[in-house]
Design an enzyme around this catalytic site. Sequence first.
Site, PDB file in Angstrom:
ATOM      1  N   LYS A 167       0.832  -1.209   0.000  1.00 46.68           N
ATOM      2  CA  LYS A 167       0.000   0.000   0.000  1.00 46.68           C
ATOM      3  C   LYS A 167       0.866   1.258   0.000  1.00 46.68           C
ATOM      4  CE  LYS A 167      -4.498  -1.514   1.381  1.00 46.68           C
ATOM      5  NZ  LYS A 167      -5.637  -1.441   2.268  1.00 46.68           N
ATOM      6  N   LYS A 197     -10.708  -3.713  -4.260  1.00 46.04           N
ATOM      7  CA  LYS A 197     -11.737  -2.742  -4.604  1.00 46.04           C
ATOM      8  C   LYS A 197     -11.167  -1.353  -4.848  1.00 46.04           C
ATOM      9  CE  LYS A 197     -13.565  -3.462  -0.091  1.00 46.04           C
ATOM     10  NZ  LYS A 197     -12.401  -3.451   0.800  1.00 46.04           N
ATOM     11  N   LYS A 206      -3.846  -9.573  -6.224  1.00 47.65           N
ATOM     12  CA  LYS A 206      -5.210  -9.930  -5.822  1.00 47.65           C
ATOM     13  C   LYS A 206      -6.224  -8.885  -6.305  1.00 47.65           C
ATOM     14  CE  LYS A 206      -5.917  -7.750  -1.394  1.00 47.65           C
ATOM     15  NZ  LYS A 206      -6.777  -7.703  -0.255  1.00 47.65           N
TER      16      LYS A 206
HETATM   17  N1  AQP Z   1      -9.101 -10.764  -3.924  1.00 51.11           N
HETATM   18  C1  AQP Z   1      -9.514 -11.339  -2.813  1.00 51.11           C
HETATM   19  N2  AQP Z   1      -9.694 -12.673  -2.769  1.00 51.11           N
HETATM   20  C2  AQP Z   1     -10.132 -13.281  -1.647  1.00 51.11           C
HETATM   21  N3  AQP Z   1     -10.421 -12.620  -0.518  1.00 51.11           N
HETATM   22  C3  AQP Z   1     -10.265 -11.288  -0.515  1.00 51.11           C
HETATM   23  N4  AQP Z   1     -10.452 -10.351   0.426  1.00 51.11           N
HETATM   24  C4  AQP Z   1     -10.148  -9.142  -0.083  1.00 51.11           C
HETATM   25  N5  AQP Z   1      -9.747  -9.252  -1.355  1.00 51.11           N
HETATM   26  C5  AQP Z   1      -9.802 -10.581  -1.648  1.00 51.11           C
HETATM   27  C6  AQP Z   1     -10.944 -10.639   1.769  1.00 51.11           C
HETATM   28  O1  AQP Z   1     -12.034  -9.757   2.019  1.00 51.11           O
HETATM   29  C7  AQP Z   1     -12.054  -9.443   3.403  1.00 51.11           C
HETATM   30  C8  AQP Z   1     -12.198  -7.977   3.572  1.00 51.11           C
HETATM   31  O2  AQP Z   1     -11.085  -7.317   3.044  1.00 51.11           O
HETATM   32  P1  AQP Z   1     -10.879  -5.778   3.350  1.00 51.11           P
HETATM   33  O3  AQP Z   1     -11.918  -4.998   2.730  1.00 51.11           O
HETATM   34  O4  AQP Z   1     -10.770  -5.560   4.797  1.00 51.11           O
HETATM   35  O5  AQP Z   1      -9.482  -5.397   2.854  1.00 51.11           O
HETATM   36  P2  AQP Z   1      -8.611  -5.865   1.752  1.00 51.11           P
HETATM   37  O6  AQP Z   1      -8.199  -7.263   1.973  1.00 51.11           O
HETATM   38  O7  AQP Z   1      -7.509  -4.874   1.687  1.00 51.11           O
HETATM   39  O8  AQP Z   1      -9.592  -5.772   0.489  1.00 51.11           O
HETATM   40  P3  AQP Z   1      -9.399  -4.959  -0.791  1.00 51.11           P
HETATM   41  O9  AQP Z   1     -10.569  -5.213  -1.667  1.00 51.11           O
HETATM   42  O10 AQP Z   1      -8.062  -5.241  -1.379  1.00 51.11           O
HETATM   43  O11 AQP Z   1      -9.492  -3.474  -0.275  1.00 51.11           O
HETATM   44  P4  AQP Z   1      -8.488  -2.305  -0.537  1.00 51.11           P
HETATM   45  O12 AQP Z   1      -8.385  -2.227  -2.023  1.00 51.11           O
HETATM   46  O13 AQP Z   1      -9.091  -1.107   0.071  1.00 51.11           O
HETATM   47  O14 AQP Z   1      -7.201  -2.682   0.099  1.00 51.11           O
HETATM   48  C9  AQP Z   1     -10.770  -9.991   4.010  1.00 51.11           C
HETATM   49  O15 AQP Z   1     -11.111 -11.188   4.672  1.00 51.11           O
HETATM   50  C10 AQP Z   1      -9.911 -10.274   2.821  1.00 51.11           C
HETATM   51  O16 AQP Z   1      -9.038 -11.357   3.063  1.00 51.11           O
END
Ligand code: AQP
Length: 333
Positions: free
Chosen positions: A114, A199, A196
Site C-alpha cells: 500500500k 476494490k 489480488k
Molecule cells: N481478492 C480477494 N480474494 C479473496 N479474498 C479477498 N479479500 C479481499 N480481497 C480478496 C478478503 O475480504 C475481506 C475484507 O477485506 P478488506 O476490505 O478488509 O481489505 P482488503 O483485503 O484490503 O480488500 P481490498 O478489496 O483489497 O481493499 P483495498 O483495495 O481497500 O485494500 C478480508 O477477509 C480479505 O481477506
Amino acid sequence: MEEKKIIFSGIQPSGYFTLGNYLGAIKNWTRLQHEHNCIFCIVDMHAITVRQEPKNLRQRTYDSFVQLISCGLDPEKALLFIQSHVPAHAELAWLLNCYTYMGELNRMTQFKDKSSRHSENINAGLYTYPSLMAADILLYQTDMVPVGEDQKQHIELTRDIAIRFNNSYSPTFVVPEGYFPKAGARVMSLQEPDKKMSKSDENVNAYITLLEEPSVIMNKVKRAVTDSDNQVRYDIKNKAGISNLIDIYSSITGKSIQDVEKEFSSTGYGQFKNAVGEAVVEILSPIQKRFKELSKEKDYINQLIKEGAQKADSRSYKTLNKVMRKIGLYQVK
Ligand code: AQP
C-alpha cells in the site's frame, strides 16, 4: 454441548465490495453465522489509512452495511457494526501499539504494497494498521478469524501480540486462529492476475463489484487478461489469468477444478469466459435485488447500525478494562 466459537472478521468500506471480498469472505460469513457466535465489522478506521473522499466514505459505509445484509448476513444471528462507532477499538489499538515492535510492522507485505501504491501518503496509520486489526480481534476474545489468504501475516502478528501480552501479565486474550477457506481464498485481478482483486484498484476493469450491471460484468470477464494457447487448463504459474477464472467459476458453482477443465476441454476461451460471466451474474442478481429494496429503508438500516454499535460497545469494554487494569492504568472503582 460444545460452546459456540467466537468468530470475528472485518471488511473495509474503501470501495464497493468486490467478487474477491464476496468469495473470499462474505459468502463464508453467511454460513458461519448459523454455527457460531459471529461478529462482523465494517472497518472504516482502517479505510482512512489511505485518503478517502469524505462524501464517498460516508455513503460507502452505509452501502457496505446494506450490502452485507443483502448478501445474507442476519443482524439477529450475527453482531454487525461499524468500527468507528465503538471507541474501544481505537483505545485498545493505542495500548497494543505499545506492545508491537517496529521490526514486526516493517515486515508486513500489505504495508509495503500500500505504501508503494500511495507514495504521497505513507502515514503512521498505514504502518500501525496491524495493531488496530489486532485490537479489533482481541477485544471480543475471538477464537477464529475467517479471512482471505492475503491477511495471514496480520493474523500471525495478532497472535504474537496476544501471546506477548498474556506472558507479560497473565492470560488476558484468547489467542485467535486464522481460518482460511480454500475456495475463493484468493481471487486475482482480472487485468494483472498475479495481484489480488482489490476494490481500490485504479483500473476498474481489474475487479467486479457486487452491484455491477450484468452487461458490465460480462464485458469485464470478456476483457480479462488470459494467454494465447486457448486451452482451459489450470496452471497458476504459466496461465495465471485462466487459472483465476477457473477458480472463480469453481468457487461459484462448487465444481472441482478438474471438472471445470473437463467441462471446457473442447471449447475455446470465448465460450468459457461467457460461462464464467453468466455464473457471476447469476450469483450476484439476488444480492443486487435485495440491495435495491433495502437501501431505501434508511430508518430501519440506521436502527440496525445503532443496535449493533450498542451491543459491540458493551462487549468490547469488558476486555478493554481488563487490559487497562493489568497494564497499571489508574482506575476508580
Ligand atoms: N481478492 C480477494 N480474494 C479473496 N479474498 C479477498 N479479500 C479481499 N480481497 C480478496 C478478503 O475480504 C475481506 C475484507 O477485506 P478488506 O476490505 O478488509 O481489505 P482488503 O483485503 O484490503 O480488500 P481490498 O478489496 O483489497 O481493499 P483495498 O483495495 O481497500 O485494500 C478480508 O477477509 C480479505 O481477506
